[in-house]
Structures are given as structure tokens and as C-alpha cells.
Design a protein around this motif. Structure first.
Motif, short mmCIF file in Angstrom:
data_model
loop_
_atom_site.label_atom_id
_atom_site.label_comp_id
_atom_site.label_asym_id
_atom_site.label_seq_id
_atom_site.Cartn_x
_atom_site.Cartn_y
_atom_site.Cartn_z
N PRO A 50 -13.81 151.75 -43.52
CA PRO A 50 -12.51 152.24 -43.95
C PRO A 50 -11.50 152.11 -42.81
O PRO A 50 -11.84 151.71 -41.70
N LYS A 51 -10.27 152.50 -43.09
CA LYS A 51 -9.28 152.57 -42.02
C LYS A 51 -9.69 153.70 -41.08
O LYS A 51 -10.00 154.81 -41.52
N LEU A 52 -9.74 153.38 -39.79
CA LEU A 52 -10.16 154.36 -38.80
C LEU A 52 -8.96 154.92 -38.06
O LEU A 52 -8.01 154.20 -37.76
N ALA A 53 -9.01 156.21 -37.75
CA ALA A 53 -7.98 156.85 -36.93
C ALA A 53 -8.37 156.64 -35.48
O ALA A 53 -9.41 157.13 -35.03
N HIS A 54 -7.56 155.88 -34.76
CA HIS A 54 -7.83 155.57 -33.35
C HIS A 54 -7.72 156.84 -32.51
O HIS A 54 -6.84 157.68 -32.72
N VAL A 55 -8.61 156.99 -31.56
CA VAL A 55 -8.59 158.12 -30.63
C VAL A 55 -8.43 157.53 -29.23
O VAL A 55 -9.30 156.82 -28.75
N PRO A 56 -7.30 157.82 -28.56
CA PRO A 56 -7.08 157.23 -27.23
C PRO A 56 -8.01 157.80 -26.17
O PRO A 56 -8.55 158.89 -26.32
N LEU A 57 -8.17 157.04 -25.10
CA LEU A 57 -8.94 157.43 -23.91
C LEU A 57 -10.40 157.76 -24.21
O LEU A 57 -10.97 158.71 -23.67
N LEU A 63 -15.05 153.82 -31.86
CA LEU A 63 -13.98 153.08 -32.54
C LEU A 63 -12.94 153.97 -33.21
O LEU A 63 -11.87 153.50 -33.54
N GLY A 64 -13.25 155.22 -33.43
CA GLY A 64 -12.29 156.12 -34.07
C GLY A 64 -12.96 157.06 -35.04
O GLY A 64 -14.19 157.19 -35.08
N LEU A 65 -12.13 157.71 -35.86
CA LEU A 65 -12.61 158.69 -36.82
C LEU A 65 -12.39 158.19 -38.24
O LEU A 65 -11.38 157.55 -38.53
N ALA A 66 -13.32 158.52 -39.12
CA ALA A 66 -13.19 158.20 -40.54
C ALA A 66 -13.38 159.48 -41.34
O ALA A 66 -14.29 160.26 -41.06
N ASN A 67 -12.53 159.68 -42.32
CA ASN A 67 -12.67 160.82 -43.23
C ASN A 67 -13.44 160.33 -44.45
O ASN A 67 -12.95 159.50 -45.20
N VAL A 68 -14.66 160.83 -44.60
CA VAL A 68 -15.49 160.44 -45.73
C VAL A 68 -15.75 161.68 -46.56
O VAL A 68 -16.49 162.58 -46.15
N ARG A 69 -15.09 161.77 -47.70
CA ARG A 69 -15.20 162.90 -48.63
C ARG A 69 -15.01 164.25 -47.93
O ARG A 69 -15.78 165.18 -48.11
N THR A 76 -19.07 154.65 -34.32
CA THR A 76 -19.57 154.00 -33.12
C THR A 76 -19.92 152.55 -33.41
O THR A 76 -20.54 152.25 -34.43
N ASP A 77 -19.52 151.66 -32.50
CA ASP A 77 -19.97 150.26 -32.55
C ASP A 77 -21.40 150.29 -32.00
O ASP A 77 -21.60 150.42 -30.80
N LEU A 78 -22.39 150.17 -32.88
CA LEU A 78 -23.78 150.33 -32.47
C LEU A 78 -24.18 149.32 -31.40
O LEU A 78 -24.86 149.66 -30.44
N GLY A 79 -23.73 148.08 -31.54
CA GLY A 79 -24.07 147.06 -30.54
C GLY A 79 -23.57 147.41 -29.15
O GLY A 79 -24.31 147.34 -28.17
N VAL A 80 -22.31 147.79 -29.05
CA VAL A 80 -21.73 148.14 -27.75
C VAL A 80 -22.41 149.39 -27.20
O VAL A 80 -22.72 149.47 -26.01
N TYR A 81 -22.69 150.36 -28.07
CA TYR A 81 -23.36 151.58 -27.62
C TYR A 81 -24.73 151.26 -27.03
O TYR A 81 -25.16 151.87 -26.05
N LEU A 82 -25.42 150.26 -27.60
CA LEU A 82 -26.75 149.89 -27.11
C LEU A 82 -26.69 148.93 -25.93
O LEU A 82 -27.71 148.41 -25.48
N GLY A 83 -25.47 148.66 -25.42
CA GLY A 83 -25.33 147.84 -24.21
C GLY A 83 -25.14 146.36 -24.46
O GLY A 83 -25.21 145.56 -23.53
N LYS A 84 -24.87 145.98 -25.69
CA LYS A 84 -24.64 144.57 -26.03
C LYS A 84 -23.14 144.27 -26.00
O LYS A 84 -22.31 145.17 -25.95
#
Length: 168
Positions: A50-57, A63-69, A76-84
Motif C-alpha cells: 500500500p501507500k506507505l507513510a514515510h518516517v524521517p531519520l 520503509l515507513g508505516l502502513a495502516n492495515v484495517r 521493513t525491507d526484509l532483504g536490507v534488514y538481513l544485510g543484502k
């Protein structure tokens, strides 16, 4: 009274069989070139991005926040979180939503879905000497010899690193 006990035993056996089948069900996902198996019991829902709300710093993997129901999920970008390296997302990319507690919500973007599988389709392999990613449970190979890594989203969500999204 004697008919009640056998029926309870039958129902208990059915429940334990259902639980073992459920616990061995895994969701295959691709993160960049890597393949992961996520226990189905840890995925509450799979959604399109969905459209994500960007969170600075924040950390590059956040990657940001998503409101789901009505619930806010940190995405989280899982690849980047895992060091890729970051991989571009496309129409096949999805977010795996996980919520191990009522107050802890996390979403993990994966590049593509590879289907629901059973762990019985895979053969456990000895871990290679390189360090496994956080949340990694066990490596497996499929019938075609491809390497998969079982991954726990609940372990990732509870890590100190995951809970500290601010750039420091």
C-alpha cells in the motif's frame, strides 16, 4: 461416561494431527536471489504494497508505516534488514504481516511469493560455515537442489535491532 472418554481422545488426536500439519506448513518467498521458508503460523496476512507513510531519520531497511484495517504496521525491507542489497519491488512483491503480540505489528516486504509448501518436501542440510541471518532457523534443499532458509518473523520482530528504527 465410557463413551465420552474415547471421543475426547479421538478429538485430541485429530487436534494434534491438525497442529503438526499446520506447523509444518511454510510460505516460500524470494528476497532478491535468496529463498526463504516462513512458518505459516507466523504470517497473519499477505498484502500488496500500500501507500506507505514515510518516517524521517530511520534505518535504511525501515520503509515507513502502513495502516492495515486500523492497525499501524512498521514496514521493513526484509532483504536490507538481513544485510543484502536493496532489490527493486514490482507487481509480484508482497508484504508479510506478522503480529506475535497484540501490541507488536510488523510487515516485511518480499520480492515475490513462491507458494505454500510443506517442510516435508525439503531436506535439512548442515549449515554452511558462514554466519546465518538473524531469525534463521535451519537451511534446507528442495528436490532440485536449491538452497532455502527457514526464517522466523517472530524472532526478527523481537530483536533489539528491529525495535530501534531511528538512525543513530
Amino acid at each position: 461416561m465410557s463413551t465420552k472418554k474415547p471421543q475426547q481422545t479421538i478429538n485430541q488426536k485429530r487436534a494434534s494431527t491438525d497442529n503438526s500439519q499446520t506447523s509444518s506448513a511454510v510460505l516460500g518467498v524470494a528476497v532478491g536471489e535468496d529463498r526463504y521458508l516462513v512458518p505459516m503460523t507466523e504470517v497473519s496476512e499477505v498484502i500488496t504494497i500500500p501507500k506507505l507513510a514515510h518516517v524521517p531519520l530511520t534505518q535504511p531497511w525501515f520503509l515507513g508505516l502502513a495502516n492495515v484495517r486500523g492497525n499501524l504496521y512498521g514496514i521493513t525491507d526484509l532483504g536490507v534488514y538481513l544485510g543484502k542489497d536493496s532489490s527493486p519491488f514490482n507487481q509480484k512483491s508482497r508484504i508479510l504481516l506478522a503480529s506475535p503480540t497484540d501490541k507488536l505489528y510488523g510487515g516485511f516486504i518480499v520480492n515475490s511469493m513462491l507458494g505454500i509448501r510443506s517442510l516435508s518436501e525439503f531436506t535439512p542440510v548442515k549449515a554452511v560455515r558462514k554466519k546465518l541471518p538473524q531469525g534463521a532457523i535451519k537451511p534446507y534443499k528442495d528436490a532440485e537442489g536449491r538452497l532455502w532458509q527457514e526464517l522466523s518473523l517472530f524472532v526478527l520482530i523481537r530483536e533489539e535491532k528491529f525495535l530501534q528504527i531511528a538512525r543513530g
